[in-house]
Design a protein around this motif. Sequence first.
Motif, PDB file in Angstrom:
ATOM      1  N   CYS A  13       0.834  -1.203   0.000  1.00  0.00           N
ATOM      2  CA  CYS A  13       0.000   0.000   0.000  1.00  0.00           C
ATOM      3  C   CYS A  13       0.870   1.255   0.000  1.00  0.00           C
ATOM      4  CB  CYS A  13      -0.913   0.010   1.228  1.00  0.00           C
ATOM      5  SG  CYS A  13      -2.548  -0.657   0.902  1.00  0.00           S
ATOM      6  N   THR A  14       1.914   1.223   0.798  1.00  0.00           N
ATOM      7  CA  THR A  14       2.824   2.376   0.869  1.00  0.00           C
ATOM      8  C   THR A  14       3.479   2.642  -0.477  1.00  0.00           C
ATOM      9  OG1 THR A  14       3.307   1.923   3.206  1.00  0.00           O
ATOM     10  CG2 THR A  14       4.870   3.314   2.003  1.00  0.00           C
ATOM     11  N   ILE A  15       3.987   1.593  -1.105  1.00  0.00           N
ATOM     12  CA  ILE A  15       4.690   1.759  -2.380  1.00  0.00           C
ATOM     13  C   ILE A  15       3.741   2.200  -3.488  1.00  0.00           C
ATOM     14  CG2 ILE A  15       6.038   0.574  -4.156  1.00  0.00           C
ATOM     15  CD1 ILE A  15       7.459   1.147  -1.415  1.00  0.00           C
ATOM     16  N   VAL A  16       2.587   1.557  -3.566  1.00  0.00           N
ATOM     17  CA  VAL A  16       1.611   1.914  -4.604  1.00  0.00           C
ATOM     18  C   VAL A  16       1.138   3.355  -4.425  1.00  0.00           C
ATOM     19  CG1 VAL A  16      -0.717   1.456  -5.476  1.00  0.00           C
ATOM     20  CG2 VAL A  16       0.850  -0.453  -5.041  1.00  0.00           C
ATOM     21  N   LEU A  17       0.896   3.747  -3.166  1.00  0.00           N
ATOM     22  CA  LEU A  17       0.442   5.118  -2.915  1.00  0.00           C
ATOM     23  C   LEU A  17       1.525   6.123  -3.293  1.00  0.00           C
ATOM     24  CD1 LEU A  17      -1.711   7.005  -1.816  1.00  0.00           C
ATOM     25  CD2 LEU A  17      -0.747   6.680   0.475  1.00  0.00           C
ATOM     26  N   LEU A  18       2.767   5.869  -2.906  1.00  0.00           N
ATOM     27  CA  LEU A  18       3.864   6.781  -3.261  1.00  0.00           C
ATOM     28  C   LEU A  18       4.029   6.875  -4.774  1.00  0.00           C
ATOM     29  CD1 LEU A  18       6.591   5.872  -0.601  1.00  0.00           C
ATOM     30  CD2 LEU A  18       5.307   8.014  -0.776  1.00  0.00           C
ATOM     31  N   TYR A  19       3.860   5.755  -5.458  1.00  0.00           N
ATOM     32  CA  TYR A  19       3.969   5.733  -6.916  1.00  0.00           C
ATOM     33  C   TYR A  19       2.855   6.581  -7.538  1.00  0.00           C
ATOM     34  CZ  TYR A  19       4.677   3.766 -11.619  1.00  0.00           C
ATOM     35  OH  TYR A  19       4.923   3.597 -12.962  1.00  0.00           O
ATOM     36  N   GLU A  20       1.634   6.382  -7.029  1.00  0.00           N
ATOM     37  CA  GLU A  20       0.470   7.065  -7.608  1.00  0.00           C
ATOM     38  C   GLU A  20       0.404   8.549  -7.242  1.00  0.00           C
ATOM     39  OE1 GLU A  20      -2.220   5.817  -9.718  1.00  0.00           O
ATOM     40  OE2 GLU A  20      -0.428   4.608 -10.094  1.00  0.00           O
ATOM     41  N   LEU A  21       1.140   8.963  -6.217  1.00  0.00           N
ATOM     42  CA  LEU A  21       1.178  10.389  -5.890  1.00  0.00           C
ATOM     43  C   LEU A  21       1.893  11.196  -6.962  1.00  0.00           C
ATOM     44  CD1 LEU A  21       1.940  10.336  -2.043  1.00  0.00           C
ATOM     45  CD2 LEU A  21      -0.157  11.126  -3.160  1.00  0.00           C
ATOM     46  N   THR A  45      19.033  13.932  -2.611  1.00  0.00           N
ATOM     47  CA  THR A  45      19.040  12.746  -1.747  1.00  0.00           C
ATOM     48  C   THR A  45      17.630  12.224  -1.530  1.00  0.00           C
ATOM     49  OG1 THR A  45      21.037  13.490  -0.597  1.00  0.00           O
ATOM     50  CG2 THR A  45      19.671  11.849   0.514  1.00  0.00           C
ATOM     51  N   PHE A  46      16.674  13.117  -1.208  1.00  0.00           N
ATOM     52  CA  PHE A  46      15.293  12.690  -1.006  1.00  0.00           C
ATOM     53  C   PHE A  46      14.710  12.118  -2.296  1.00  0.00           C
ATOM     54  CE2 PHE A  46      15.369  15.892   2.537  1.00  0.00           C
ATOM     55  CZ  PHE A  46      15.269  14.947   3.553  1.00  0.00           C
ATOM     56  N   TYR A  47      15.049  12.765  -3.413  1.00  0.00           N
ATOM     57  CA  TYR A  47      14.587  12.253  -4.708  1.00  0.00           C
ATOM     58  C   TYR A  47      15.082  10.828  -4.940  1.00  0.00           C
ATOM     59  CZ  TYR A  47      14.903  11.354  -9.732  1.00  0.00           C
ATOM     60  OH  TYR A  47      14.842  10.765 -10.968  1.00  0.00           O
ATOM     61  N   LYS A  48      16.357  10.584  -4.653  1.00  0.00           N
ATOM     62  CA  LYS A  48      16.952   9.279  -4.903  1.00  0.00           C
ATOM     63  C   LYS A  48      16.348   8.209  -4.004  1.00  0.00           C
ATOM     64  CE  LYS A  48      19.673   6.689  -7.247  1.00  0.00           C
ATOM     65  NZ  LYS A  48      19.405   6.467  -8.678  1.00  0.00           N
ATOM     66  N   ILE A  49      16.038   8.571  -2.755  1.00  0.00           N
ATOM     67  CA  ILE A  49      15.433   7.598  -1.835  1.00  0.00           C
ATOM     68  C   ILE A  49      14.040   7.209  -2.313  1.00  0.00           C
ATOM     69  CG2 ILE A  49      14.518   7.295   0.495  1.00  0.00           C
ATOM     70  CD1 ILE A  49      16.867   8.977   1.511  1.00  0.00           C
ATOM     71  N   ILE A  50      13.229   8.194  -2.706  1.00  0.00           N
ATOM     72  CA  ILE A  50      11.880   7.890  -3.208  1.00  0.00           C
ATOM     73  C   ILE A  50      11.960   7.093  -4.501  1.00  0.00           C
ATOM     74  CG2 ILE A  50       9.747   8.893  -4.107  1.00  0.00           C
ATOM     75  CD1 ILE A  50      10.014   9.102  -1.110  1.00  0.00           C
ATOM     76  N   GLU A  51      12.894   7.447  -5.362  1.00  0.00           N
ATOM     77  CA  GLU A  51      13.069   6.672  -6.599  1.00  0.00           C
ATOM     78  C   GLU A  51      13.487   5.242  -6.292  1.00  0.00           C
ATOM     79  OE1 GLU A  51      16.585   6.101  -9.414  1.00  0.00           O
ATOM     80  OE2 GLU A  51      15.813   8.079  -9.944  1.00  0.00           O
ATOM     81  N   TYR A  52      14.360   5.089  -5.305  1.00  0.00           N
ATOM     82  CA  TYR A  52      14.882   3.765  -4.915  1.00  0.00           C
ATOM     83  C   TYR A  52      13.755   2.818  -4.517  1.00  0.00           C
ATOM     84  CZ  TYR A  52      17.815   0.439  -2.267  1.00  0.00           C
ATOM     85  OH  TYR A  52      18.435  -0.686  -1.796  1.00  0.00           O
ATOM     86  N   ILE A  53      12.764   3.333  -3.777  1.00  0.00           N
ATOM     87  CA  ILE A  53      11.715   2.447  -3.267  1.00  0.00           C
ATOM     88  C   ILE A  53      10.501   2.333  -4.193  1.00  0.00           C
ATOM     89  CG2 ILE A  53      12.414   2.832  -0.885  1.00  0.00           C
ATOM     90  CD1 ILE A  53      10.097   4.716  -0.540  1.00  0.00           C
TER      91      ILE A  53
END
Length: 424
Positions: free
Chosen positions: A35-43, A261-269
Amino acid sequence: MVIGYILYNILIIKYSITFYGKKVNPISLYSYVWCTIVLLYELKWIEYYDLTLQTWTILFMSQTAYVMGCYLATKITLNNYQMKKDYAIYEKDAESYIFGVIVLITIISGIVILLNVFQYFSIFGYNLLSQTNELYSYRLSGSQGISKIPYIGVFIYIAMIFSAVYTVNYGFKKFFIIPFLLIILDELTSGGRASLVLAPLMFFGVFFAADLKVKLSKIQIGSIVLGIFLLFISISSNRTAGIYNIYSSDLFKKMTNDNVTFYKIIEYITSPLGTLNAFLASPTFSFGGNTFMTIYSILNKLGYNIEILLYQEDFYVPMRVNVGTMLREIIEDFMFPGAILVLILTGFIFSKSYLIFNQTYSYLSGLWVAVLFQIISFSFFDWRMRSSAEWIILFFGSLIGYFLDYKLEKRKNNKYEKNVRNIN
């Protein structure tokens, strides 16, 4: 579609809490992660391509298969495997014996890790943290000039897992910090970050399956988590050299002050979900290529010639990514019908191990809980069974865990017989 997926998972989480009686369990863990990953992706903080209807269908069906496996295990285990939680706890005289085994495993694996690390010190100096980019590139190029002792260092994870089971039974010892430090040191030599997350997942995963209040203070837990988090951020920051967040949305750039750095972390997951989406548009098949890579490597050393892909195919989502979640890799290995069976089996084994450990606090079931907890927690990224380390941990850890449980059971029986003789 994302709203339907979240509502579906809310129902599953409530259902799982009713079954297991705990908020974190094999079923809810999968839901929390995905749910966390799908929500972050869809944001759309990062401008990924839209998920296709096929991808959404795979997400729903895969999770349903996993839940079915978990549910089947609850029916079988709860009906046929009821035991009291006095399996190891009352055996106080066994405490020093178990601790000695953990210390021995730590020393053997620790010596190997340090011998390997000293070779990197001779090339890169002592400040490995500042050279994570160079170390990462060095690893990808084959680490020329380094003669690492293979496999033995992986046993440090077995020591760490058993230290978690020991903590549940007897309480935390300061010595258990050493396996964490050795794992961190070993990970620094690769310029990687994964083990900084995987190790705590294994350790704390054992606690989530236990009913007892773990004998570990909030300060101790907080110190471990904070230290690892800061180290992860530091490595992520070092790894962003030469990276530009050109795929960030305007909103995300404002939220993070355009911080790479924040961009890379969100991209990573989140990017592995985009890779799964791209893979499903043109799937490939290689029987067991990911799951059985370790076995295929062993067979090749015995004279076979089985094709092995150490690094997976890249996809543009729109940035270039090669990891594509657990689902991508098991579908590639067994096609979708086979992947459904793998998910059912994974859910069954995790749930059964979880319930048995909850009843016994045994070392064998605790090991399987720890490994499967991190497999599901990291399923958004990859299929951990691709790694030889997972096979080593499961195989040798199971042998050692079975031996420890056998010794505990034998001590229990001897003590019981002695008491009976004294009464008579």
